[in-house]
Each structure stands twice: as structure tokens, then as C-alpha cells.
Design an enzyme around this catalytic site. Sequence first.
Site, PDB file in Angstrom:
ATOM      1  N   SER A  93      48.119  55.762  29.068  1.00 13.42           N
ATOM      2  CA  SER A  93      47.760  55.528  27.698  1.00 13.42           C
ATOM      3  C   SER A  93      48.824  56.543  26.762  1.00 13.42           C
ATOM      4  CB  SER A  93      46.341  56.256  27.611  1.00 13.42           C
ATOM      5  OG  SER A  93      45.434  55.366  28.490  1.00 13.42           O
ATOM      6  N   GLN A 137      49.840  51.646  34.426  1.00 12.70           N
ATOM      7  CA  GLN A 137      49.738  51.962  32.908  1.00 12.70           C
ATOM      8  C   GLN A 137      49.561  53.287  32.601  1.00 12.70           C
ATOM      9  OE1 GLN A 137      47.948  49.174  34.712  1.00 12.70           O
ATOM     10  NE2 GLN A 137      49.491  48.009  34.070  1.00 12.70           N
ATOM     11  N   HIS A 155      47.497  41.486  31.527  1.00 17.55           N
ATOM     12  CA  HIS A 155      48.561  40.707  32.069  1.00 17.55           C
ATOM     13  C   HIS A 155      49.937  40.744  31.241  1.00 17.55           C
ATOM     14  CE1 HIS A 155      45.554  37.910  34.124  1.00 17.55           C
ATOM     15  NE2 HIS A 155      45.993  38.649  35.007  1.00 17.55           N
ATOM     16  N   GLU A 185      47.454  34.638  26.186  1.00 18.78           N
ATOM     17  CA  GLU A 185      48.475  35.416  26.569  1.00 18.78           C
ATOM     18  C   GLU A 185      50.011  35.265  25.594  1.00 18.78           C
ATOM     19  OE1 GLU A 185      48.661  35.553  30.841  1.00 18.78           O
ATOM     20  OE2 GLU A 185      46.456  36.563  30.617  1.00 18.78           O
ATOM     21  N   GLY A 230      41.587  61.593  31.596  1.00 16.58           N
ATOM     22  CA  GLY A 230      40.981  60.585  30.859  1.00 16.58           C
ATOM     23  C   GLY A 230      41.042  61.039  29.443  1.00 16.58           C
ATOM     24  N   TYR A 271      50.749  31.365  37.081  1.00 13.88           N
ATOM     25  CA  TYR A 271      49.117  30.773  37.205  1.00 13.88           C
ATOM     26  C   TYR A 271      48.859  29.703  38.379  1.00 13.88           C
ATOM     27  CZ  TYR A 271      47.304  33.724  33.766  1.00 13.88           C
ATOM     28  OH  TYR A 271      46.798  34.692  32.785  1.00 13.88           O
TER      29      TYR A 271
HETATM   30  C1  LIG Z   1      44.636  51.479  30.951  1.00 15.52           C
HETATM   31  C2  LIG Z   1      45.187  52.690  31.740  1.00 15.52           C
HETATM   32  C3  LIG Z   1      45.547  53.643  31.320  1.00 15.52           C
HETATM   33  C4  LIG Z   1      45.946  54.586  32.189  1.00 15.52           C
HETATM   34  N1  LIG Z   1      46.295  56.043  31.626  1.00 15.52           N
HETATM   35  C5  LIG Z   1      46.828  56.896  32.329  1.00 15.52           C
HETATM   36  C6  LIG Z   1      47.141  58.249  31.695  1.00 15.52           C
HETATM   37  O1  LIG Z   1      47.115  58.526  30.381  1.00 15.52           O
HETATM   38  N2  LIG Z   1      47.444  59.346  32.380  1.00 15.52           N
HETATM   39  C7  LIG Z   1      47.504  58.996  34.011  1.00 15.52           C
HETATM   40  O2  LIG Z   1      47.778  60.084  34.590  1.00 15.52           O
HETATM   41  N3  LIG Z   1      46.924  58.018  34.393  1.00 15.52           N
HETATM   42  C8  LIG Z   1      46.691  56.945  33.712  1.00 15.52           C
HETATM   43  N4  LIG Z   1      46.453  55.808  34.337  1.00 15.52           N
HETATM   44  C9  LIG Z   1      46.399  55.637  35.925  1.00 15.52           C
HETATM   45  C10 LIG Z   1      47.875  55.263  36.281  1.00 15.52           C
HETATM   46  O3  LIG Z   1      48.025  53.939  35.868  1.00 15.52           O
HETATM   47  C11 LIG Z   1      47.922  55.394  37.768  1.00 15.52           C
HETATM   48  O4  LIG Z   1      46.863  54.431  38.413  1.00 15.52           O
HETATM   49  C12 LIG Z   1      48.021  56.571  38.422  1.00 15.52           C
HETATM   50  O5  LIG Z   1      49.016  57.328  37.754  1.00 15.52           O
HETATM   51  C13 LIG Z   1      48.027  56.579  39.792  1.00 15.52           C
HETATM   52  O6  LIG Z   1      49.313  55.750  39.990  1.00 15.52           O
HETATM   53  P1  LIG Z   1      50.395  56.303  41.360  1.00 15.52           P
HETATM   54  O7  LIG Z   1      51.340  55.275  41.366  1.00 15.52           O
HETATM   55  O8  LIG Z   1      50.512  57.732  41.375  1.00 15.52           O
HETATM   56  O9  LIG Z   1      49.074  56.021  42.599  1.00 15.52           O
HETATM   57  P2  LIG Z   1      48.975  54.921  43.594  1.00 15.52           P
HETATM   58  O10 LIG Z   1      49.723  54.829  44.471  1.00 15.52           O
HETATM   59  O11 LIG Z   1      48.738  53.693  42.669  1.00 15.52           O
HETATM   60  O12 LIG Z   1      47.769  55.253  44.216  1.00 15.52           O
HETATM   61  C14 LIG Z   1      46.255  55.315  43.507  1.00 15.52           C
HETATM   62  C15 LIG Z   1      45.381  56.114  44.296  1.00 15.52           C
HETATM   63  O13 LIG Z   1      44.890  55.604  45.436  1.00 15.52           O
HETATM   64  C16 LIG Z   1      45.215  56.172  46.508  1.00 15.52           C
HETATM   65  N5  LIG Z   1      45.732  55.435  47.635  1.00 15.52           N
HETATM   66  C17 LIG Z   1      46.803  55.018  47.834  1.00 15.52           C
HETATM   67  N6  LIG Z   1      47.198  54.634  48.987  1.00 15.52           N
HETATM   68  C18 LIG Z   1      45.558  54.229  49.421  1.00 15.52           C
HETATM   69  C19 LIG Z   1      45.064  53.660  50.809  1.00 15.52           C
HETATM   70  N7  LIG Z   1      46.064  53.310  51.424  1.00 15.52           N
HETATM   71  N8  LIG Z   1      43.615  53.846  50.806  1.00 15.52           N
HETATM   72  C20 LIG Z   1      43.225  54.624  49.976  1.00 15.52           C
HETATM   73  N9  LIG Z   1      43.404  54.996  48.830  1.00 15.52           N
HETATM   74  C21 LIG Z   1      44.657  55.115  48.745  1.00 15.52           C
HETATM   75  C22 LIG Z   1      46.100  57.303  46.179  1.00 15.52           C
HETATM   76  O14 LIG Z   1      45.623  58.555  46.798  1.00 15.52           O
HETATM   77  C23 LIG Z   1      45.721  57.513  44.566  1.00 15.52           C
HETATM   78  O15 LIG Z   1      44.869  58.198  44.382  1.00 15.52           O
HETATM   79  C24 LIG Z   1      45.876  54.660  33.521  1.00 15.52           C
HETATM   80  C25 LIG Z   1      45.397  53.302  34.234  1.00 15.52           C
HETATM   81  C26 LIG Z   1      45.070  52.384  33.237  1.00 15.52           C
HETATM   82  C27 LIG Z   1      44.661  51.047  33.917  1.00 15.52           C
HETATM   83  C1  HEM Z   2      42.925  32.568  35.753  1.00 16.75           C
HETATM   84  C2  HEM Z   2      43.449  33.250  36.571  1.00 16.75           C
HETATM   85  C3  HEM Z   2      43.437  34.806  36.468  1.00 16.75           C
HETATM   86  C4  HEM Z   2      42.111  35.630  36.501  1.00 16.75           C
HETATM   87  C5  HEM Z   2      40.919  35.169  36.089  1.00 16.75           C
HETATM   88  C6  HEM Z   2      42.687  37.102  36.501  1.00 16.75           C
HETATM   89  C7  HEM Z   2      41.882  38.219  36.013  1.00 16.75           C
HETATM   90  C8  HEM Z   2      42.275  39.577  36.292  1.00 16.75           C
HETATM   91  C9  HEM Z   2      41.436  40.384  36.414  1.00 16.75           C
HETATM   92  C10 HEM Z   2      39.975  40.521  36.192  1.00 16.75           C
HETATM   93  C11 HEM Z   2      42.172  41.712  36.271  1.00 16.75           C
HETATM   94  C12 HEM Z   2      41.980  43.336  36.595  1.00 16.75           C
HETATM   95  C13 HEM Z   2      41.930  43.576  35.013  1.00 16.75           C
HETATM   96  C14 HEM Z   2      41.791  45.044  35.122  1.00 16.75           C
HETATM   97  O1  HEM Z   2      41.667  45.902  35.972  1.00 16.75           O
HETATM   98  O2  HEM Z   2      42.024  45.656  33.835  1.00 16.75           O
HETATM   99  C15 HEM Z   2      43.750  41.257  36.564  1.00 16.75           C
HETATM  100  C16 HEM Z   2      44.539  42.096  36.823  1.00 16.75           C
HETATM  101  C17 HEM Z   2      45.878  41.637  37.418  1.00 16.75           C
HETATM  102  N1  HEM Z   2      46.240  40.342  37.410  1.00 16.75           N
HETATM  103 FE1  HEM Z   2      44.948  38.871  37.129  1.00 16.75          FE
HETATM  104  N2  HEM Z   2      43.854  37.005  36.803  1.00 16.75           N
HETATM  105  C18 HEM Z   2      44.400  35.858  36.753  1.00 16.75           C
HETATM  106  C19 HEM Z   2      45.819  35.424  37.115  1.00 16.75           C
HETATM  107  C20 HEM Z   2      46.732  36.176  37.289  1.00 16.75           C
HETATM  108  C21 HEM Z   2      47.931  35.767  37.842  1.00 16.75           C
HETATM  109  C22 HEM Z   2      48.717  34.412  37.657  1.00 16.75           C
HETATM  110  C23 HEM Z   2      48.794  36.941  37.961  1.00 16.75           C
HETATM  111  C24 HEM Z   2      50.271  36.753  38.554  1.00 16.75           C
HETATM  112  C25 HEM Z   2      50.720  36.535  39.519  1.00 16.75           C
HETATM  113  C26 HEM Z   2      48.010  37.999  37.721  1.00 16.75           C
HETATM  114  C27 HEM Z   2      48.225  39.385  38.269  1.00 16.75           C
HETATM  115  C28 HEM Z   2      47.326  40.278  38.008  1.00 16.75           C
HETATM  116  C29 HEM Z   2      47.833  41.673  38.215  1.00 16.75           C
HETATM  117  C30 HEM Z   2      49.288  42.248  38.616  1.00 16.75           C
HETATM  118  C31 HEM Z   2      46.762  42.578  37.612  1.00 16.75           C
HETATM  119  C32 HEM Z   2      46.802  44.089  37.728  1.00 16.75           C
HETATM  120  C33 HEM Z   2      46.219  44.504  39.002  1.00 16.75           C
HETATM  121  C34 HEM Z   2      46.959  45.085  40.211  1.00 16.75           C
HETATM  122  O3  HEM Z   2      48.273  45.578  39.591  1.00 16.75           O
HETATM  123  O4  HEM Z   2      46.421  44.965  41.158  1.00 16.75           O
HETATM  124  N3  HEM Z   2      46.940  37.525  37.339  1.00 16.75           N
HETATM  125  N4  HEM Z   2      43.556  39.960  36.515  1.00 16.75           N
END
Ligand SMILES: Cc1cc2nc3c(=O)[nH]c(=O)nc-3n(C[C@H](O)[C@H](O)[C@H](O)COP(=O)(O)OP(=O)(O)OC[C@H]3O[C@@H](n4cnc5c(N)ncnc54)[C@H](O)[C@@H]3O)c2cc1C
Ligand code: HEM
Length: 413
Positions: free
Chosen positions: A209, A207, A85, A137, A277, A95
Site C-alpha cells: 500500500s 503488493q 490482476h 481488465e 495495516g 485465461y
Molecule cells: C493489497 C495489499 C497491500 C499490502 N500492503 C502492505 C504494506 O503496506 N506493507 C507490508 O509490509 N505488507 C503489505 N502487504 C503484504 C505484502 O504484499 C507481502 O505479503 C508481505 O510483505 C510478505 O511477503 P514476503 O515475500 O516477505 O513473504 P512470503 O514469502 O510471501 O511469505 C508470506 C508468509 O507466509 C509464510 N510462509 C512462507 N512459506 C510458508 C510455508 N511453506 N508454510 C507456511 N507459511 C509459509 C511466511 O512466513 C510469511 O509470513 C500487502 C498485501 C496486499 C495484498
Molecule cells: C475467471 C478466471 C479467474 C478468476 C475467477 C480469478 C480469481 C482470483 C481471485 C479471487 C484472486 C484473489 C484476489 C485477492 O486475493 O485479492 C486471484 C488472484 C490471483 N490471480 Fe486470478 N482469477 C482468474 C484468472 C486468473 C488468471 C488467468 C491468472 C494468470 C494466469 C490469474 C492469476 C492470479 C494471481 C497471480 C493472483 C494473486 C494471487 C497469488 O499470487 O497467489 N488469475 N484471482
Amino acid sequence: MLDKKAIDIVKSTVPVLEKHGEAITTRFYQLMFGNHPELLNIFNHANQKQSRQQKALASAVYAAAMYIDNLEAILPVVKQIGQKHRSLGIKPEHYPIVGKHLLLAIKDVLGDAATDEIMDAWGKAYGEISNAFISLEAEMYNEASSQLGGWDGFRSFIVDRKVKESEVITSFYLKPEDANELASFLPGQYISVKVEMEGEEYTHIRQYSLSDSPGKDYYRISVKREAGTSQPDGIVSNYLHDKVKEGDILKVSAPAGDFVLDTIRNTPVVLLSGGVGLTPMVSMLKTVVDVQPERNVTFIHASQNGKVHALRKDVDAVSALDNVNSVVFYDSPTEEDRVNNRFNVEGYVTRDWLEKNVPVKDADFYFCGPVPFMKAINRSLKELGVREEQIHFEFFGPMDSLEEQEKEELVTV
Ligand SMILES: Cc1cc2nc3c(=O)[nH]c(=O)nc-3n(C[C@H](O)[C@H](O)[C@H](O)COP(=O)(O)OP(=O)(O)OC[C@H]3O[C@@H](n4cnc5c(N)ncnc54)[C@H](O)[C@@H]3O)c2cc1C
Ligand code: HEM
């Protein structure tokens, strides 16, 4: 604090809400984005289209509700979510918006079964849960901005260098545009990148890494292009690969995440990665070499073949050191890989191989990769008797369980 009656109501209705999980979350997002389309600038649209993430937020609220009288017990999970978050820029004012729409969705789906008494108890429970998140947070925001070189929100970074690492992975070296101090980070942490794309109504945040060790005057991320499957191509990864050039600006939030190498411990450490990864693992490997030269580290990387194997130079540069052991697995090596001895083992990382080749009893394990890879590694380690506290992992997508039955999954790695 909720009274005993409200606590009982909340706990006894969790299973009912979980049973209607998908209907409630679908309705929740529909209502919330209908009334607050600006939140589409924060939420990941692709995740929304896949039920895995849809459930994460609401499921976490239900899970927290089971501990409503002892939220301390789930502090580690709250911290982990709080890191995400904070990295995304979720603020206290968000929230009540989530709370209001979650309650509306519950009422909509359950109808008369959701009595005023039940709704009232849930309203109070959500208030307590969100307060726990908000206060944690707040500490995280404070820490991120008050550290040396730290900042609040998204800071502008110049793409100083863009380096192709493999057919699918490209690194971006990012330096702060303001040329001021750059906050350090812990190996394994990630940053969020926010992109504004021409012709796109909303911003997109992802995100990545940090793939180099701390202490440099840049952050490096290494991004895999998500394309070529039957699903739509990934939005941000393709934008970064195709459109972002050296000299361009990217908006970045301060490093976050609790998947970090514990450098206080001196146990052998085993870093396992599949595909992209490897990014946090390379950071960890380089950190061990930099700050714990006596610590034994095994770096195990699984890839399809040499064409998609990235960051090889970083690993090769340290693999001859006495404390480093690097092993490369290819499941589909090319002829060239064979001729040039580019890999050590053909196939997948198996339990038997781990048993014979790594100090299973004493080591700390860190892993990241596609979900099926992570499930297989986790299962192998458990079967080999590795204790929970020795196992650390990161999902490159929404948090998931590694314990559930193996099933076909969409992976983003
Ligand atoms: C903590 C963390 C660290 C990360 N580190 C890295 C890293 O070091 N390097 C890296 O490359 N990535 C990393 N990622 C992943 C990265 O954040 C993105 O998720 C990745 O780059 C894909 O994003 P995108 O916008 O290109 O794809 P998005 O548009 O988000 O799509 C994600 C996937 O969903 C699929 N998709 C899209 N639309 C649909 C649909 N309608 N139905 C079904 N499937 C669909 C796409 O084909 C794609 O495979 C990390 C993620 C996290 C959470
Ligand atoms: C008590 C309330 C909440 C709980 C328990 C909660 C829980 C979670 C959990 C479990 C995840 C996934 C984390 C991960 O995959 O690493 C997440 C991601 C996320 N949360 Fe929350 N959340 C809360 C409130 C909120 C609020 C208030 C917002 C903003 C409106 C928010 C926005 C997001 C977003 C944007 C993500 C990333 C996932 C994505 O982009 O689809 N959350 N939260």
C-alpha cells in the site's frame, strides 16, 4: 450466452465442485505449473503453500458460475479481483491456460461423474466468466497507462530513500528512473513490486500500500519484515530490508485497488489499523488533512508496543489539528512506553471502547490489519449496528471472509 440447459448443469454442479474444492485446486495448480512453469513468475509461492490462497481462484470461478446468467450482479467482486490482476500483469492470453487446467483438474478428480455434457457446459461457463474479467481488465489497463504519468506493466523506480520506521518496518521512497511524470493515486491504493533476486529462478511480485498521501514526486511504501516465526521467513520483505539499498532499482506497476477513501463524502471517518495495516490508513489520514480539513477523522492504531510502532511521526504531525483525533493502543507496552506516555490505551480495541469513543451511527469505517484483528473489528461494528455500506477493509493477503468462525490463522501482517 449459455442455453438454459447448460446454465442448469453448471449451477447444479457447483456444490459438487466445491465439495472437492481442495482436491481440484491442488490438481489444477500441479497441472498448470507443470505445463507452464513461467507462471511461477507471477503467482505467490508462499500463498501456494497455504490452502487459503489455493482456493481463492477456483472458488471465485465457482461463485461466478452461480451467477452465470447474471454476471452483472457480481461486478464489484470482479472489479476488485480485476484490480489485483491488472496490478500483477495478468493478460487475456493467460485465461485459456487457467481454463484448460481447471477443466482438466475437474475431470481428473471427478472421473466418470464429469460427463461430456457437464464438461462442455463448464467450458462455456468459464469462457463467459473469463470474458467478463478480460473486458473489465482491458479498461483498467487502459486507464492505468493513459492517465497523466501512467504506464503499462512494470516501470523502473529508484529507491531514493530508505528509512527505518520501527524495529520491523522500513519505508522506501521510490522515484521513477525515467524522471518523467508520476501518476497520482487514491489514498488506500497499492502498487505491486516485482523483484528479481540473485540465485532465484523466478521473479516474485508483492503488493504494498502507498503509505504517504498523493501529490508527492515519489511513492512511499512501508514494509514489515516477515520473520522470526516457525514458518520460513518472507521472501520479498526480507530481501527489501536486507538487500535493497538507496540507489537500487525496483520494478513497480501502476497504483491499483478499490479500497480507497471516499473524499466526496463528508461524514466522520474512523481509520482503524493493526500493525503494518496502518500503511493505507496513514495515506487516508494525511489526505483528509490535505483535502478535507473540515472532516472529522479518528485514527486508531493498535500495535504491540513502541518498538514496532511505525510512522508515528506522520500521525503526530497532524494529531493536534481540530478535526483529527488519534488514539494509540498497545497490548504489550514496554516500561519506556509507560514512562514516556507513548500510548493512550493498554489492550485491544474492543466493541465497548468503540461504542463510547467513536460516532458509530454516522461514521464511515476503514480498517486493515491481521485477520483476527479485522474479524474482531468487523464483528464489533456489526454488533454496534454499523451498516454494511459504512464498512470498508483491505486484506494484506488473499481475500478472505470476515464472517466465518474465529480460527487460528496465519497472518502476513
Ligand atoms: C493489497 C495489499 C497491500 C499490502 N500492503 C502492505 C504494506 O503496506 N506493507 C507490508 O509490509 N505488507 C503489505 N502487504 C503484504 C505484502 O504484499 C507481502 O505479503 C508481505 O510483505 C510478505 O511477503 P514476503 O515475500 O516477505 O513473504 P512470503 O514469502 O510471501 O511469505 C508470506 C508468509 O507466509 C509464510 N510462509 C512462507 N512459506 C510458508 C510455508 N511453506 N508454510 C507456511 N507459511 C509459509 C511466511 O512466513 C510469511 O509470513 C500487502 C498485501 C496486499 C495484498
Ligand atoms: C475467471 C478466471 C479467474 C478468476 C475467477 C480469478 C480469481 C482470483 C481471485 C479471487 C484472486 C484473489 C484476489 C485477492 O486475493 O485479492 C486471484 C488472484 C490471483 N490471480 Fe486470478 N482469477 C482468474 C484468472 C486468473 C488468471 C488467468 C491468472 C494468470 C494466469 C490469474 C492469476 C492470479 C494471481 C497471480 C493472483 C494473486 C494471487 C497469488 O499470487 O497467489 N488469475 N484471482
